[in-house]
Structure formats: C-alpha cells, structure tokens
Design a protein around this motif. Structure first.
Motif, PDB file in Angstrom:
ATOM      1  N   VAL A  53      46.267  39.037  52.771  1.00 24.69           N
ATOM      2  CA  VAL A  53      46.928  39.553  51.579  1.00 24.69           C
ATOM      3  C   VAL A  53      48.342  39.968  51.956  1.00 24.69           C
ATOM      4  O   VAL A  53      48.543  40.671  52.950  1.00 24.69           O
ATOM      5  CB  VAL A  53      46.173  40.758  50.977  1.00 24.69           C
ATOM      6  CG1 VAL A  53      46.902  41.276  49.738  1.00 24.69           C
ATOM      7  CG2 VAL A  53      44.733  40.394  50.636  1.00 24.69           C
ATOM      8  N   THR A  68      54.430  43.234  39.822  1.00 26.02           N
ATOM      9  CA  THR A  68      54.632  43.030  41.265  1.00 26.02           C
ATOM     10  C   THR A  68      53.897  41.784  41.727  1.00 26.02           C
ATOM     11  O   THR A  68      52.951  41.325  41.092  1.00 26.02           O
ATOM     12  CB  THR A  68      54.160  44.248  42.072  1.00 26.02           C
ATOM     13  OG1 THR A  68      52.768  44.490  41.792  1.00 26.02           O
ATOM     14  CG2 THR A  68      54.957  45.489  41.697  1.00 26.02           C
ATOM     15  N   GLU A  69      54.325  41.258  42.873  1.00 28.13           N
ATOM     16  CA  GLU A  69      53.776  40.012  43.386  1.00 28.13           C
ATOM     17  C   GLU A  69      52.813  40.259  44.546  1.00 28.13           C
ATOM     18  O   GLU A  69      53.064  41.088  45.404  1.00 28.13           O
ATOM     19  CB  GLU A  69      54.926  39.118  43.866  1.00 28.13           C
ATOM     20  CG  GLU A  69      54.472  37.783  44.456  1.00 28.13           C
ATOM     21  CD  GLU A  69      55.643  36.968  44.979  1.00 28.13           C
ATOM     22  OE1 GLU A  69      56.349  36.367  44.153  1.00 28.13           O
ATOM     23  OE2 GLU A  69      55.864  36.961  46.206  1.00 28.13           O
ATOM     24  N   VAL A  70      51.728  39.512  44.552  1.00 27.93           N
ATOM     25  CA  VAL A  70      50.801  39.537  45.675  1.00 27.93           C
ATOM     26  C   VAL A  70      50.495  38.088  46.059  1.00 27.93           C
ATOM     27  O   VAL A  70      50.362  37.211  45.200  1.00 27.93           O
ATOM     28  CB  VAL A  70      49.496  40.304  45.333  1.00 27.93           C
ATOM     29  CG1 VAL A  70      48.737  39.627  44.203  1.00 27.93           C
ATOM     30  CG2 VAL A  70      48.600  40.442  46.558  1.00 27.93           C
ATOM     31  N   ARG A  71      50.440  37.826  47.372  1.00 26.20           N
ATOM     32  CA  ARG A  71      50.130  36.487  47.864  1.00 26.20           C
ATOM     33  C   ARG A  71      48.804  36.514  48.613  1.00 26.20           C
ATOM     34  O   ARG A  71      48.644  37.271  49.572  1.00 26.20           O
ATOM     35  CB  ARG A  71      51.258  35.980  48.780  1.00 26.20           C
ATOM     36  CG  ARG A  71      52.526  35.604  48.033  1.00 26.20           C
ATOM     37  CD  ARG A  71      53.595  35.046  48.971  1.00 26.20           C
ATOM     38  NE  ARG A  71      54.080  36.065  49.898  1.00 26.20           N
ATOM     39  CZ  ARG A  71      54.006  35.964  51.217  1.00 26.20           C
ATOM     40  NH1 ARG A  71      53.428  34.902  51.781  1.00 26.20           N
ATOM     41  NH2 ARG A  71      54.486  36.916  51.991  1.00 26.20           N
ATOM     42  N   THR A  80      50.113  32.610  44.940  1.00 27.63           N
ATOM     43  CA  THR A  80      50.974  33.714  44.509  1.00 27.63           C
ATOM     44  C   THR A  80      50.598  34.123  43.090  1.00 27.63           C
ATOM     45  O   THR A  80      50.519  33.270  42.191  1.00 27.63           O
ATOM     46  CB  THR A  80      52.456  33.299  44.556  1.00 27.63           C
ATOM     47  OG1 THR A  80      52.801  32.955  45.904  1.00 27.63           O
ATOM     48  CG2 THR A  80      53.352  34.441  44.095  1.00 27.63           C
ATOM     49  N   GLY A 132      47.642  46.501  42.206  1.00 29.08           N
ATOM     50  CA  GLY A 132      49.006  47.002  42.268  1.00 29.08           C
ATOM     51  C   GLY A 132      49.636  47.038  40.890  1.00 29.08           C
ATOM     52  O   GLY A 132      49.058  46.551  39.904  1.00 29.08           O
ATOM     53  N   ARG A 183      51.004  40.430  39.330  1.00 28.41           N
ATOM     54  CA  ARG A 183      50.038  41.373  38.750  1.00 28.41           C
ATOM     55  C   ARG A 183      50.409  41.717  37.304  1.00 28.41           C
ATOM     56  O   ARG A 183      51.576  41.734  36.928  1.00 28.41           O
ATOM     57  CB  ARG A 183      49.984  42.652  39.585  1.00 28.41           C
ATOM     58  CG  ARG A 183      49.518  42.452  41.034  1.00 28.41           C
ATOM     59  CD  ARG A 183      49.562  43.767  41.756  1.00 28.41           C
ATOM     60  NE  ARG A 183      49.096  43.714  43.142  1.00 28.41           N
ATOM     61  CZ  ARG A 183      49.900  43.791  44.191  1.00 28.41           C
ATOM     62  NH1 ARG A 183      51.216  43.910  44.020  1.00 28.41           N
ATOM     63  NH2 ARG A 183      49.402  43.756  45.416  1.00 28.41           N
ATOM     64  N   LYS A 209      44.583  46.641  48.498  1.00 25.97           N
ATOM     65  CA  LYS A 209      45.746  45.815  48.830  1.00 25.97           C
ATOM     66  C   LYS A 209      46.047  44.789  47.741  1.00 25.97           C
ATOM     67  O   LYS A 209      47.196  44.436  47.495  1.00 25.97           O
ATOM     68  CB  LYS A 209      45.517  45.100  50.170  1.00 25.97           C
ATOM     69  CG  LYS A 209      45.524  46.041  51.367  1.00 25.97           C
ATOM     70  CD  LYS A 209      45.332  45.295  52.664  1.00 25.97           C
ATOM     71  CE  LYS A 209      45.243  46.268  53.840  1.00 25.97           C
ATOM     72  NZ  LYS A 209      46.412  47.174  53.941  1.00 25.97           N
ATOM     73  N   ILE A 210      44.995  44.308  47.075  1.00 19.66           N
ATOM     74  CA  ILE A 210      45.188  43.290  46.041  1.00 19.66           C
ATOM     75  C   ILE A 210      45.650  43.908  44.726  1.00 19.66           C
ATOM     76  O   ILE A 210      46.474  43.334  44.013  1.00 19.66           O
ATOM     77  CB  ILE A 210      43.889  42.474  45.843  1.00 19.66           C
ATOM     78  CG1 ILE A 210      43.590  41.669  47.107  1.00 19.66           C
ATOM     79  CG2 ILE A 210      44.004  41.544  44.643  1.00 19.66           C
ATOM     80  CD1 ILE A 210      42.286  40.898  47.069  1.00 19.66           C
ATOM     81  N   GLN A 217      52.167  41.496  50.291  1.00 19.67           N
ATOM     82  CA  GLN A 217      52.855  42.104  49.166  1.00 19.67           C
ATOM     83  C   GLN A 217      54.236  41.459  49.048  1.00 19.67           C
ATOM     84  O   GLN A 217      55.101  41.660  49.890  1.00 19.67           O
ATOM     85  CB  GLN A 217      52.999  43.615  49.379  1.00 19.67           C
ATOM     86  CG  GLN A 217      51.723  44.334  49.764  1.00 19.67           C
ATOM     87  CD  GLN A 217      50.612  44.187  48.740  1.00 19.67           C
ATOM     88  OE1 GLN A 217      50.870  44.157  47.537  1.00 19.67           O
ATOM     89  NE2 GLN A 217      49.376  44.082  49.210  1.00 19.67           N
TER      90      GLN A 217
END
Length: 725
Positions: free
Chosen positions: A307, A335-338, A352, A331, A355, A328-329, A309
C-alpha cells in the motif's frame, strides 16, 4: 451531545466474546506497542467517574457489583471452559468480592493475574488440539459430549481438559464427516458425477475433516495471537461498564470509529471489504458505487501486497494485522492510494484509486411496490435510524423515509407497510421526524433524565405526508427507536402494529461521551469513548417500553417466539415503570381500524401455515434445551436422521411463497441498468418478500383498511360495466 440509541444486545456474555475476538480484525493499535499500566488506571478512573456522574441510575460499586463483574469477565474470557482449570478459578475466587475495591484503588492485580494466566493456558491449548487431531477418531466408540457450557464445571486437571478438547473436536469433526458422507452418497446416486470423479473413501473423508478442523483452529489462534494486552483490557473494562446496565459500554478508538460509520452509513476510503487469508489481506467485496467499484480494476479475490500513499514508497503489508492494513487503505476523500495486488490469475498489478465518500447501501432505507385486488401498496424497509452527527446536511433516516413516501405517492400507492423488523435503533431525532410524517402534529416520545426532569419531543409540523392506511411491522429484535415509532403509531391509533408478541424492550437512551475531553495534554493518545445510559424514554401514554417493549395489535408467531432473547432476559436490565401521559389526540380518519384488526386475527387463527410456524417455534425451543450429542457415528446419524424427519414437517415454512410480485420504483430500475450489484441485491430482497408470510398479512391488512377506496373502486367497476353494455 446527540442522543443515540444503541443496537440491541441479544446476549451480553456472547457479545463480550465476540468483541474480544473481533478486536483482532478491527483494532488499529499496532501489535508491537507495549501497554501502559498508568493509561489503564486512568481509563478505569475516567470510566467510573463519568458513569457515576452521568448515568441515569448508577449501580453502587459494592460486593454485589464485584460478583457481577467477576462472573461476566470470566465468561467472556473462557465461555466454553476450555482454557482455565478449576485450580485457576480457585485462585481467581479470592478476588471475587474485591473487584469493587480494585476499581476505587485503580488496582490492576486481578486483571494482570487473569490476563497472564489466560495467555499461558491458550499457549498450552495449542498442543491439545493438535494432538487430538493428529490421529483418526474412533467413531465406533460409545461416548457423548454435553455442550451446556454454562453449567459445565471447569476441568479439574490438564488430563481432564485435554479430554474435553478431544470430545469437543470429535463432535465438530463428526458433524462435518457426516455431511461429507452425504455429499458422496449423492454422487453415487448421480451416475454422471461418478464418471467425473470417484467417491471418496471413509478414510479420506475422515482425514479431510480433521485437516479442515485443524486449519480452522490455527486460523482462530492466529487471530487471537494478534490481540495485545490493551485489547484484553478493553474486555475487562467492558465487564465493569456493562454491570451498570446492559447498554453502557466502553468503546476503544477503533470501536468508536466503527460506531460512527454504523450510525451514518458512510465512510471515506476506497469502498472495499477486506478479510484475512493467512498472511495475506484479500479483497472480499466491493461496495456498490464506491471508488474501487467505479474503477473496475480491483476485484474480489485480489490479494493486497503493498500500500502506498500518493507518490510515497509502497509499504509491504503481507503478514500485517488486518486492522493496520485497513488503516493504511482508508483515508480522506480526494487523496490517492496505490495498491499492489496479486490478481487471481497470479499477475501482479498496481492499482491507483482516489478515495471518496462511500455509502454503505445496506444501511439505508429502500422501498418496493406491490399490487392486490386493483390496489397498489408500498413497502418501506428501514434497517436502522441512521444519521451523520457531524454533518447535519447529510442524508439521514428521517429525510430518506420522507423521500420514499413521496416516491410511493407518485406511484399511486393506497397503503404503506413500514418494516422495522430487526431494526435495533439509532437516532432519536430521526424517529421523531419519521413518526411526524404520519400525524398532524403532537408529542412522539417522552424522555426522563436522572434528575427526574421530563422532556417531550414533538412533531411540530402540521403537514401529514401520508394520511392513508399504515401498517408497522416489528419483531423481537426491533429495539429502541423502532419501539418509539411503533409505540407512537399505536398510541395515536394511526396504524396497525403487527409482528412478534412484543418487541425487544429497550427503553433507555445512551450518550456517547468522548473520554479525551477530561484529560488535557494527555500523552496516552486516544482514550476512546464511553456510551452510557443517561435517560429513559416513555410512550406518550406514559408507559415505558423498557422490558415490556411494544405489544403488537396482531401478534404473529415466528421461530423465535419461545426463546429468551429480549431485554427482559438480561439479569441487570433496568426496570419497567410509567409516568404521566402526554397530551395527545388519537387519529380519527381510519374508520375501520378495529375491523381490520379483527379480520386479521381471524385469518391468523385459521391459517395453517401460522399454526405450523408456532409448532416449529415450540420444537426449536425444546431443541435448544437439548445439549448432549452422541459421538458414536451410527447413533449420531440416527439422531440426525430423526431430526431431519421431524424437520421435514416444517419444510413448507421455508418453501412458502405468497401470491405477490414486488417491484422496484422507476428511479431505482433506471439505476439498476448500470449497476448489476444493486440489481442483484434488489432481486434477492424481492425474492425474500415473495416468501414472507408476514409481509403478505401486512398487505391483507392494508386491503382491509381500504373501506372508502373500495367503495370508490366498486362504483368505478359498475360504471365501467354499464358503459361496456
């Protein structure tokens, strides 16, 4: 602070165990963090201070209180009595009447002792189940096992405890083995299937059942291994809190977060449900409408490996606690999470996701339309009285039900069923708003505080959004806000209440109090919150719904009719009482209200299906009291066959189908064209409605309430005949 109503607790002792075990799935406290005894002492001090100052009727912390905490806490730690020995209990017993003193003195002696001993016994028990499952069980041996853990004594020594593990595991394996044998027998009957694969031997099946039982226990113990001291301390704290009343509870920070999500029905994240698979985190489901679902790249079955950010370096999450992966996932919106995931075909892919706010569709109200005798009716199902306390402009149950009523009116319905079965409660504000949709104006509920001050919550809007026939459906698990709604509608004689003999019986109001506000500059981090009972609510006729619940105008049997599952079955529940009634005027626009009730009761009395349901409920109550199972395979099969033969008599209950077809409203049909998940969920709901005898009776009642409309329909039919002739 907003008043809220907690989801009902069917059985506190069982729920404490669930809370203890589910912390492994949800707690956001890193495993390596060491617990601070000073923080634990502060938590106990805050807990007792807030409860004693704010509780509606705080119990005296004395020897009797101590005995209650002692009993509940040990039941929570070892409900099936397969960890502690009698010698442990004998050692613990010296503290049975001292917990009240420990609470006042912030002494952790009892907790430290029980926690250390539990960790030791759990570690030892790993060898017990592994040894028991290492070799085949002798299923010809004539022995039995009693699953009545409540009256079962603790094992006198390790040898006796090992034997208890063996018998319990043998019962579990035997049950699976018999099921597997049935499947193999079905293969033999189906000759085509036999050609594809040969039936498995008894030895193969026996080995499989032991291996699957072993894997299941290994998974359970891995979950338990993720728990830390702080998690178990929460169980101890809750054993203390719940002795004040069943609905007072401590909520650790993560528990408070889940509570907020439950109440609002929404969260910010990617919209995916996760589950642990060994050391890996698997995507178990995508939430319809969420960013992951919209992106169409993440799929159920994908394994999350890393994961990241935004542009930051990815973090390896293999072997990490599920809680920490979730943290962690999740948020903030935007915002972006990969996610680095391993697809089901073995390929590795980086996905990608931006959120967003995710609405949990199952939380929200939904409606359907159905026709009978030329009339169209609406069914509104409300799973809970949800609200977002942080955003008053957000959707809530009151606003959403009003919208559904307008949609049903637009479809031309001539009666509405409001289904709050299994609805455990929620916001007081929303229930007042919803009740107000069906009356002109007036009191909805009375509330009394600890100081004796009475407050009446009113619907002050003279507008009646729905003035036609109304039925409210309840059952034993309709609690709190559901009971307020049903009671108000019943007292106004505005609609017919049908369902279980009575609802759950939770007539108390809880406030959620942030414990951090009492400690300035704390170095202990988030201390969580306390949900404590601060008020009792009363019907507008003056009676409390506490213990007694709401009695249905038309009581319909169901399979839980004779089981002890309500507030009245909890040993420290608050008592029933009554106050002066409020000033209100009953509804006078439903001329055949009593006739409809009489007609329904007559139908119920002569309904063979209802008689069968009641008979089945009595049989289930009898079965619930039988706890001894033979571990001899021949006797076990004979017992199961006898039960199956008996249960065949009740098969028509689950096979029942009413004569109605339920449909979605136009706006939803349009949405389902682009959302196959929503369509599947609605199809399942409509199918369950088509098998629901209780909904069927509710529609019959609406039909009986159509006196004026029926006259109009009859006149119209006569005119049509004259024109045609």
């Amino acid at each position: 602070m907003n008043n809220i109503i907690q989801f009902m607790k069917r059985n506190y002792k069982v729920l404490l165990v669930i809370v203890a075990l589910s912390v492994a799935l949800w707690s956001f406290i890193p495993k390596e963090k060491e617990s601070d005894p000073e923080k634990d002492k502060l938590l106990i001090e805050l807990l007792t201070f807030v409860i004693e100052k704010g509780h509606y009727n705080p119990a005296t912390i004395d020897d009797a209180f101590s005995k209650g905490v002692y009993k509940d806490y040990l039941n929570a730690l070892d409900p099936s009595k397969r960890f502690f020995l009698q010698s442990d209990i004998d050692e613990f017993a010296q503290y049975e009447l001292r917990i009240d003193d420990f609470i006042r003195e912030k002494d952790l002696t009892f907790f430290d002792l029980t926690y250390a001993r539990l960790m030791k016994r759990m570690d030892e028990s790993k060898s017990y189940y592994k040894d028991a499952l290492a070799n085949p069980f002798d299923y010809k041996k004539d022995e039995s096992f009693n699953t009545d853990y409540e009256t079962m004594p603790y094992s006198k020594n390790v040898q006796e405890l090992k034997e208890r593990w063996r018998l319990q595991l043998k019962l579990s394996a035997l049950s699976s083995l018999v099921e597997k044998q049935k499947l193999e027998e079905d293969k033999i009957k189906n000759k085509d299937a036999v050609k594809k694969s040969e039936p498995k031997t008894f030895e193969q099946l026996e080995k499989e059942t032991r291996e699957s039982t072993l894997n299941s226990l290994n998974d359970n113990f891995n979950f338990i291994a993720d728990l830390d001291r702080e998690d178990w301390f929460s169980v101890y704290v809750n054993a203390i809190a719940s002795r004040f009343d069943p609905h007072t509870a401590y909520m650790a920070p993560s528990e408070k977060e889940r509570f907020d999500v439950s109440m609002s029905g929404k969260l910010e994240g990617i919209g995916a449900r996760l589950q642990k698979k060994g050391d890996f985190t698997e995507i178990s489901e995508l939430i319809s409408g969420g960013p992951a679902w919209r992106g169409k790249q993440l799929e159920s079955g994908d394994m999350v490996l890393k994961v990241a950010q935004g542009d930051a370096e990815p973090v390896d999450v293999v072997g990490m606690r599920l809680d920490d992966v979730v943290k962690k996932i999740k948020g903030p919106k935007g915002t972006e999470v990969r996610l680095t995931v391993k697809k089901t075909d073995g390929t590795i892919k980086v996905i990608t996701i931006i959120r967003d706010e995710v609405e949990i569709e199952e939380t929200y109200v939904k409606s359907s339309v159905v026709e009978k005798d030329g009339f169209k009716y609406g069914v509104i199902y409300l799973p809970k009285f949800y609200i977002d306390f942080e955003d008053q402009n957000s959707r809530d149950a009151g606003k959403d039900v009003a919208i559904e009523v307008e949609r049903l009116k637009k479809e031309g319905v001539q009666g509405i069923v409001m289904d709050v079965r299994d609805n455990g409660g929620g916001s007081l504000k929303t229930v007042v708003d919803i009740a107000g949709l069906f009356i002109e104006q007036g009191p909805i509920v009375q509330i009394k505080s600890a100081a004796g001050k009475k407050e009446v919550l009113y619907d002050r809007d003279s507008k009646v959004q729905w003035d036609g026939p109304l039925v409210i459906m309840i059952n034993e698990f309709s609690a709190s806000a559901s009971e307020i709604l049903a009671a108000a509608i019943q007292d106004y004689k505005r609609g017919v209440i049908i369902g279980s003999k009575q609802s759950y019986g939770k007539g108390t109001v809880q406030n959620v109090i942030d414990l951090n506000q009492f400690v300035r500059g704390s170095t202990y981090g988030d201390l969580g919150a306390l949900k404590t009972t601060t008020q009792k609510f009363y019907r507008i006729n003056g009676g409390s719904t506490q213990l007694e619940g709401v009695k249905s105008d038309i009581a319909i049997p169901d399979k839980y009719s004779y089981l002890k599952m309500g507030e009245r079955d909890i040993d420290n529940a608050m008592p029933w009482d009554k106050i002066d009634p409020a000033d209100y005027k009953t509804w006078d626009k439903q001329n055949n209200f009593d006739l409809a009730i009489s007609e329904s009761k007559s139908r119920m009395k002569n309904n063979a299906q209802m008689k069968l349901i009641d008979e089945n409920a009595k049989w289930l109550d009898e079965r619930n009291k039988e706890n001894v199972y033979s571990l001899n395979i021949d006797k076990f099969k004979a017992e199961q066959k006898a039960l199956e033969e008996k249960s065949k008599k009740y098969k028509s209950i689950v096979d029942y189908k009413n004569a109605f077809e339920f449909k979605s409203l136009p706006y939803e049909i349009e949405s389902m064209n682009n959302d196959t998940v929503l369509k599947e969920k609605r199809d399942r709901w409509h199918e369950s409605l088509s098998k629901d005898i209780y909904i069927e009776e509710a529609i019959h009642i609406l039909n009986d309430l159509q006196s004026e409309n029926k006259k109009g329909l009859s006149t119209k039919v006569k005119k049509d005949k004259l024109v045609k002739s």
